[in-house]
Write an enzyme that holds these catalytic residues in place. Sequence first.
Site, PDB file in Angstrom:
ATOM      1  N   SER A 126      44.209  39.717  47.018  1.00  0.00           N
ATOM      2  CA  SER A 126      44.139  39.995  45.587  1.00  0.00           C
ATOM      3  C   SER A 126      43.367  41.289  45.392  1.00  0.00           C
ATOM      4  CB  SER A 126      43.419  38.856  44.851  1.00  0.00           C
ATOM      5  OG  SER A 126      43.106  39.218  43.513  1.00  0.00           O
ATOM      6  N   TYR A 146      35.990  33.450  44.232  1.00  0.00           N
ATOM      7  CA  TYR A 146      37.401  33.817  44.374  1.00  0.00           C
ATOM      8  C   TYR A 146      37.524  35.225  44.965  1.00  0.00           C
ATOM      9  CZ  TYR A 146      42.158  35.215  43.383  1.00  0.00           C
ATOM     10  OH  TYR A 146      43.438  35.694  43.513  1.00  0.00           O
TER      11      TYR A 146
END
Length: 252
Positions: free
Chosen positions: A139, A152
């Site tokens: 990501s 995350y």
Amino acid sequence: MTQVVLITGATSGFGMAAAKRFAKAGWSIVISGRRKERLEQLADEISAEANVLIMPLDVRDSDAVKEAIKSLPKEFLPLNAVINNAGLALSPKPAQEVDLEDWHTMIDTNVKGLVNVAHATLPSLIEAGEGATMINVGSIAGQWPYPGSHVYGASKAFVKQFSYNLRCDLLGTGVRVTDLAPGIAETEFTLVRTKGDQAASDKLYQGTTPLSAEDIAEQMFYITTLPSHICINRVEVMPTRQAWSAFAIDRD
């Protein structure tokens, strides 16, 4: 000879779109995820175009991952590509307000789950040799911090460095490794992150043009089907309407 791809997290989003894209090209496909009924629905949808095997699996269970890969039928071996896609984000609140259990779930899925799949599938990729590809789905959060990203983002930074390190260890095997790092994309991602808050999901994508699951699936297929002497180490993909903000400054 038919190429074989294993896709984790194939029950929605990037993984489901990837299964459809590879099926369109005639690959044999192993689709994995926790929701068996969704895997069955997906298999029904793409079976006219491809040979499909469903693999209900929680990537956090290392023993189950090992056994699942060990039990693959001969017609699905060796693996020419692994799309290491299973992952999630939880609790977009400030770190000091987040339940520790949510942090552990992200670590168990995005880090432990990813390495469980990588470790179990590397021997098959090495057997496939030149042109075999592992795509680890990272990501932009693994490169760029933002409020509420806490574990995350840290887990996706692990994906990036782990992918780079695998490249070093696999030198000479012909196996390629790519960290594919998407920006904002409209999938079930935000619904999962907010534990079902549809309004929050709708608000995030309102008034802009995010990436789609199909956009990322196309990147996966491109990376995997490049000539065998080409390896893309990392692809960071953002929609044109997304960019970086100025540094935040706390003022009196």
